[in-house]
Write an enzyme that holds these catalytic residues in place. Sequence first.
Site, short mmCIF file in Angstrom:
data_model
loop_
_atom_site.label_atom_id
_atom_site.label_comp_id
_atom_site.label_asym_id
_atom_site.label_seq_id
_atom_site.Cartn_x
_atom_site.Cartn_y
_atom_site.Cartn_z
N ASP A 156 -10.20 -8.87 8.31
CA ASP A 156 -11.67 -8.70 7.81
C ASP A 156 -12.56 -10.37 7.79
O ASP A 156 -13.64 -10.32 8.25
CB ASP A 156 -12.16 -8.09 6.56
CG ASP A 156 -12.09 -6.74 6.50
OD1 ASP A 156 -11.71 -6.26 7.67
OD2 ASP A 156 -12.96 -6.13 5.67
N ASP A 175 -4.81 -6.98 6.01
CA ASP A 175 -6.08 -6.17 5.47
C ASP A 175 -7.27 -7.39 5.40
O ASP A 175 -8.51 -7.15 5.75
CB ASP A 175 -5.81 -5.47 4.46
CG ASP A 175 -7.18 -4.38 3.98
OD1 ASP A 175 -8.12 -4.26 4.74
OD2 ASP A 175 -6.96 -3.85 3.15
N ASP A 212 -2.50 -18.19 1.97
CA ASP A 212 -3.83 -19.32 1.45
C ASP A 212 -4.31 -20.20 2.22
O ASP A 212 -5.23 -20.22 2.66
CB ASP A 212 -3.61 -19.57 0.08
CG ASP A 212 -2.19 -20.26 -0.12
OD1 ASP A 212 -1.21 -20.03 0.72
OD2 ASP A 212 -1.78 -20.64 -1.27
N TYR A 238 0.65 -1.14 0.11
CA TYR A 238 0.08 0.24 0.16
C TYR A 238 0.88 1.16 0.09
O TYR A 238 0.16 2.55 -0.21
CB TYR A 238 -1.04 -0.02 1.19
CG TYR A 238 -1.97 -1.11 1.21
CD1 TYR A 238 -2.15 -1.89 -0.02
CD2 TYR A 238 -2.93 -1.31 2.32
CE1 TYR A 238 -3.00 -3.01 0.05
CE2 TYR A 238 -3.85 -2.21 2.43
CZ TYR A 238 -3.87 -3.02 1.27
OH TYR A 238 -4.73 -4.08 0.91
N LYS A 277 3.74 -15.41 2.40
CA LYS A 277 3.75 -16.31 1.06
C LYS A 277 5.27 -16.60 0.58
O LYS A 277 5.64 -16.23 -0.58
CB LYS A 277 3.04 -15.52 0.13
CG LYS A 277 2.72 -16.23 -1.19
CD LYS A 277 1.44 -17.07 -0.95
CE LYS A 277 1.17 -17.83 -2.40
NZ LYS A 277 0.25 -19.26 -2.09
#
Length: 363
Positions: free
Chosen positions: A251, A247, A223, A141, A191
């Site tokens: 959620d 992020d 994942d 970001y 990852k």
Amino acid sequence: MAYKILLLAGDGVGVEIANSALRVAKFFQSNNILNIEIEEGLVGGSAIDQTGTPLPEETLRLAKQSDAILFGAVGGPKWDSLENKDRPEAGLLKLRSELDLFCNLRPATVLDGMADTSTLKTKLVDNLDLMIIRELTGGLYFGFPRGIFEKDDQQYGINTLRYNAREIERIAKASFEVALKRSSKLCSVDKANVLEVSQLWRDIFKKISSEYPTVELTNMYVDNAAMQLVREPKQFDVIVTENMFGDILSDLAAMLTGSIGMLPSASLNDSKQGLFEPVHGSAPDIAGQNCCNPIAMIMSLAMMFQYSFSEAKAAQMIGGSIRSVIKDGFCTKDIPIKDGKIIGTKELTNKIIEKLQGLYDER
Ligand code: NAD
């Protein structure tokens, strides 16, 4: 010395929940439980309307001088047509980066009696108590180069996922510290099978783990972590991950608990100064109707007491009062407890303050 709190209500339901949190903070102030000073400032859409900018200089000055910021929510359809950099949300992003709030704590907790408000089976989420730690000021970001470019008659969208060792070290240390105060289990999510950034992340976590021999560090690919969070969320205690993975996963974890109206968060910097806010937004669809859930905001105040002020007892008083109100069956309409009674934002806040008073009188 007094703790200095800056209250930024913002827009929509932000105003209602800020009022609830202010009343709870004043309970601690008026009973001399905590020595706190509270100032209020403008942010978001209401700041745009009054000053032309989502984060006025005066608000930034007050924020820098404060020990902690309690933030409601910003945004709404009125300001949706503005350019990204001028929108209400830009005020929050600027605050996070100006104060270097790199460590975002998002607990996902299912209180007693609330498991059936989750979309998952009760046995999977009953008494869930999980902490997700998201790195908040680095990664995709914020990385450069970024943008949309044209080359050889072709358009390219570019973002850069970048972390330096110092950024990883400080989030690693902060998460080991959090894990130490809980069950000493830390799962770092990355990852590393594909991304070099993740390989560096993993190496540094391994190095820092030698400073915390009592904390059990595990690694998981993102994942798989998404799958495991839905399959068996109670296997985790503290999860730490980089900005974008955090992020998404936070959620996902939020939804394990049923309502976004129950979820607080903390964003801390190196000197424990923090910004505390509910996970939800300004909920324009229900704003001004006295029906939004104030619990996420009041729990954010509890996190402020715990993480910025190290006042664990005051934080526990808030947690205990909320649990007790829920146990009595009182709730807002987003958390329809079985056989419970739906009441308004102000009324639920009254109940929480009554319980606080009860706990205080019992001492
Ligand atoms: P939202 O979180 O505001 O609302 C999503 C849904 O959850 C809505 O149905 C809403 O009614 C419900 N909800 C939210 N908070 C609730 C509460 N306390 N009690 C009961 N129900 C609640 O997300 P959105 O609708 O995508 O965004 C609305 C505005 O908020 C947008 O302008 C968005 O940019 C902004 N936003 C701000 C923040 C922030 O200030 N940190 C975060 C997310 C979104």
